[in-house]
Design a protein around this motif. Structure first.
Motif, PDB file in Angstrom:
ATOM      1  N   LEU A 135      34.045  47.684  33.177  1.00  0.00           N
ATOM      2  CA  LEU A 135      35.362  48.812  33.557  1.00  0.00           C
ATOM      3  C   LEU A 135      35.656  48.441  35.055  1.00  0.00           C
ATOM      4  O   LEU A 135      36.796  48.518  35.549  1.00  0.00           O
ATOM      5  N   VAL A 136      34.638  47.973  35.837  1.00  0.00           N
ATOM      6  CA  VAL A 136      34.826  47.619  37.322  1.00  0.00           C
ATOM      7  C   VAL A 136      35.646  46.428  37.414  1.00  0.00           C
ATOM      8  O   VAL A 136      36.941  46.532  38.202  1.00  0.00           O
ATOM      9  N   GLU A 137      35.246  45.590  36.377  1.00  0.00           N
ATOM     10  CA  GLU A 137      36.000  44.155  36.432  1.00  0.00           C
ATOM     11  C   GLU A 137      37.370  44.298  36.042  1.00  0.00           C
ATOM     12  O   GLU A 137      38.371  43.800  36.443  1.00  0.00           O
ATOM     13  N   ALA A 138      37.813  45.382  35.047  1.00  0.00           N
ATOM     14  CA  ALA A 138      39.049  45.501  34.555  1.00  0.00           C
ATOM     15  C   ALA A 138      39.843  46.150  35.647  1.00  0.00           C
ATOM     16  O   ALA A 138      40.961  45.669  35.685  1.00  0.00           O
ATOM     17  N   PRO A 290      42.069  52.570  48.792  1.00  0.00           N
ATOM     18  CA  PRO A 290      40.704  53.051  48.088  1.00  0.00           C
ATOM     19  C   PRO A 290      41.012  53.375  46.756  1.00  0.00           C
ATOM     20  O   PRO A 290      41.855  54.089  46.486  1.00  0.00           O
ATOM     21  N   THR A 291      39.983  53.015  45.932  1.00  0.00           N
ATOM     22  CA  THR A 291      40.068  53.548  44.467  1.00  0.00           C
ATOM     23  C   THR A 291      38.595  53.885  44.237  1.00  0.00           C
ATOM     24  O   THR A 291      37.675  53.167  44.483  1.00  0.00           O
ATOM     25  N   HIS A 292      38.338  55.261  43.466  1.00  0.00           N
ATOM     26  CA  HIS A 292      36.915  55.507  43.148  1.00  0.00           C
ATOM     27  C   HIS A 292      36.840  55.492  41.637  1.00  0.00           C
ATOM     28  O   HIS A 292      37.711  55.878  40.991  1.00  0.00           O
ATOM     29  N   LEU A 293      35.497  54.883  41.271  1.00  0.00           N
ATOM     30  CA  LEU A 293      35.328  54.738  39.919  1.00  0.00           C
ATOM     31  C   LEU A 293      34.019  55.423  39.744  1.00  0.00           C
ATOM     32  O   LEU A 293      33.039  54.964  40.180  1.00  0.00           O
ATOM     33  N   HIS A 294      34.217  56.712  38.982  1.00  0.00           N
ATOM     34  CA  HIS A 294      33.253  57.481  38.561  1.00  0.00           C
ATOM     35  C   HIS A 294      32.335  56.970  37.223  1.00  0.00           C
ATOM     36  O   HIS A 294      33.265  56.921  36.320  1.00  0.00           O
ATOM     37  N   GLY A 295      31.371  57.189  37.274  1.00  0.00           N
ATOM     38  CA  GLY A 295      30.418  56.968  35.983  1.00  0.00           C
ATOM     39  C   GLY A 295      30.463  58.182  35.274  1.00  0.00           C
ATOM     40  O   GLY A 295      31.046  59.324  35.485  1.00  0.00           O
ATOM     41  N   LYS A 296      29.739  57.888  33.780  1.00  0.00           N
ATOM     42  CA  LYS A 296      29.898  59.181  33.079  1.00  0.00           C
ATOM     43  C   LYS A 296      28.895  60.271  33.417  1.00  0.00           C
ATOM     44  O   LYS A 296      29.129  61.560  33.228  1.00  0.00           O
ATOM     45  N   ARG A 297      27.621  59.748  33.906  1.00  0.00           N
ATOM     46  CA  ARG A 297      26.568  60.623  34.164  1.00  0.00           C
ATOM     47  C   ARG A 297      26.700  61.250  35.591  1.00  0.00           C
ATOM     48  O   ARG A 297      27.337  60.445  36.735  1.00  0.00           O
ATOM     49  N   ASP A 298      26.185  62.385  36.061  1.00  0.00           N
ATOM     50  CA  ASP A 298      26.524  63.099  37.087  1.00  0.00           C
ATOM     51  C   ASP A 298      25.688  62.085  38.470  1.00  0.00           C
ATOM     52  O   ASP A 298      26.380  62.304  39.465  1.00  0.00           O
ATOM     53  N   ASP A 299      24.576  61.708  37.888  1.00  0.00           N
ATOM     54  CA  ASP A 299      23.832  60.903  39.211  1.00  0.00           C
ATOM     55  C   ASP A 299      24.306  59.508  39.179  1.00  0.00           C
ATOM     56  O   ASP A 299      23.593  58.695  39.877  1.00  0.00           O
ATOM     57  N   ASP A 300      25.496  59.024  38.356  1.00  0.00           N
ATOM     58  CA  ASP A 300      25.787  57.469  38.734  1.00  0.00           C
ATOM     59  C   ASP A 300      26.158  57.434  39.963  1.00  0.00           C
ATOM     60  O   ASP A 300      27.183  58.247  40.490  1.00  0.00           O
ATOM     61  N   LEU A 301      26.234  56.284  40.525  1.00  0.00           N
ATOM     62  CA  LEU A 301      26.590  55.913  41.985  1.00  0.00           C
ATOM     63  C   LEU A 301      28.246  55.627  41.622  1.00  0.00           C
ATOM     64  O   LEU A 301      28.601  55.262  40.821  1.00  0.00           O
ATOM     65  N   VAL A 302      29.023  56.246  42.455  1.00  0.00           N
ATOM     66  CA  VAL A 302      30.452  55.753  42.628  1.00  0.00           C
ATOM     67  C   VAL A 302      30.698  54.442  43.293  1.00  0.00           C
ATOM     68  O   VAL A 302      30.431  54.392  44.378  1.00  0.00           O
ATOM     69  N   VAL A 303      31.725  53.811  42.610  1.00  0.00           N
ATOM     70  CA  VAL A 303      32.103  52.699  42.921  1.00  0.00           C
ATOM     71  C   VAL A 303      33.379  52.770  43.502  1.00  0.00           C
ATOM     72  O   VAL A 303      34.332  53.351  43.214  1.00  0.00           O
ATOM     73  N   GLY A 304      33.443  51.899  44.677  1.00  0.00           N
ATOM     74  CA  GLY A 304      34.692  52.244  45.617  1.00  0.00           C
ATOM     75  C   GLY A 304      35.488  50.625  45.603  1.00  0.00           C
ATOM     76  O   GLY A 304      34.519  49.708  45.618  1.00  0.00           O
ATOM     77  N   LEU A 305      36.619  50.643  45.316  1.00  0.00           N
ATOM     78  CA  LEU A 305      37.484  49.510  45.328  1.00  0.00           C
ATOM     79  C   LEU A 305      38.422  49.829  46.532  1.00  0.00           C
ATOM     80  O   LEU A 305      39.102  50.785  46.642  1.00  0.00           O
TER      81      LEU A 305
END
Ligand code: SAM
Length: 313
Positions: A135-138, A290-305
């Motif tokens: 999903l990050v790659e997309a 900036p764009t923030h990509l959140h995972g499904k779980r609460d404790d997932d790290l947030v990826v920034g683009l």
């Protein structure tokens, strides 16, 4: 005048001048400074507090570590820069401080290299703590969809995944990495006629072995958190980008997962938008988003683009 006096008073002490001298090499933790100056942590912290109060250095607490850097935003920074400039190059104490600092950094770099050497062959299978990588790659793909250029540069290319995905956007694509073990995997991945225009080379993103203004796209995917001085890598990316060239940085937003430091060679626990946007702007990028990509779980790290365009000369 009061601000100038505050700077002169704070800097006018031998240990504090030594701190300024080593900080001119880039940001540093208190622990690195104690090892370079051979002074106790409470002493160094006391000196840093005085330097911070005078606006000469800035502190960035991050989990159990605190990073310090020279405060170039201080309106009287020219005075600090001049003081550093006037420090005698052959001063025995300053030379010894720098030697010890180089040793500390070389040991740290060796540990990181060992980590990548051990994990190179299984890198692409290492469990993720964030939104699935596809999903990050997309999202990256959507950002780069219109980018076509002569040269694409991938900094910290690792196993060459970014070249594989995005090399098609350029007539020539080069990935740089410091780990020969990672580069060996990347070479095997890219060994096909479809990737004939892609190559990987050993190179440090703190000193990219390329001329100025040659790249149309620069990618830095999940690399900054390993670096001694991420701002310097972003600055180097800005240097090699041609006017109107696009940069795409992917990394984590600030988090508290210290185990990534202890077991996975991370140095930084993510980056805030303010920090990355500031580095990109300083490196000559405009239209920074900036764009923030959140995972499904609460404790997932947030990826920034973070994406931006190199300003016209
Ligand atoms: C997490 S991997 C990411 C690899 C790749 N960008 C990807 O997306 O698959 C980080 C890579 O950064 C490389 N690296 C660490 N410090 C570096 C430096 N100073 N210059 C260039 N590469 C570096 C490591 O060797 C490693 O291969």
């Amino acid at each position: 005048m009061d601000d100038l006096l505050a700077i002169l008073r704070a800097a006018g002490e031998p240990t504090r001048l030594r701190i300024l001298s080593i900080l001119s090499a880039g940001e540093m933790t208190v622990s690195e400074m104690t090892q370079a100056l051979l002074q106790s942590q409470p002493r160094i912290s006391r000196h840093l507090k005085l330097l911070a109060e005078a606006g000469i250095v800035r502190r960035f607490p991050e989990g159990s570590w605190v990073f310090y850097r020279l405060n170039e935003d201080n309106e009287n920074f020219a005075l600090v820069a001049e003081l550093i400039n006037l420090l005698p190059e052959n001063d025995h104490t300053l030379l010894r401080d720098r030697e010890r600092l180089s040793r500390v950094r070389a040991e740290r770099s060796l540990r990181a290299q060992e980590y990548f050497a051990i994990n190179a062959s299984k890198w692409d299978d290492l469990g993720a703590r964030h939104i699935p990588e596809d999903l990050v790659e997309a999202e990256m793909s959507a950002i780069l969809s219109h980018a076509q250029c002569d040269l694409l540069v991938d900094l910290g290319t690792g196993t060459g995944r970014m070249l594989d995905l995005f090399g098609g956007h350029a007539a020539q694509a080069i990935g740089f990495d410091t780990s020969s073990d990672m580069l060996a995997i990347a070479r095997a991945r890219l060994d096909s006629p479809a990737h004939a225009h892609c190559q990987v080379r050993q190179g440090d993103c703190a000193a990219i072995p390329l001329e100025d203004a040659v790249a149309g796209v620069v990618i830095i995917h999940q690399v900054l958190h390993f670096l001694d001085d991420p701002a310097r890598a972003v600055n180097e990316a800005g240097r090699v980008l041609a006017p109107s060239g696009r940069i795409l940085i992917a990394d984590f937003l600030p988090h508290e997962v210290e185990v990534l430091r202890d077991e996975h060679a991370h140095r930084r626990l993510g980056f805030s938008d303010d920090m990355v946007v500031d580095w990109m702007t300083q490196a000559g990028m405009v239209d920074v988003k900036p764009t923030h990509l959140h995972g499904k779980r609460d404790d997932d790290l947030v990826v920034g683009l973070w994406t931006g365009v190199k300003a016209e000369a």
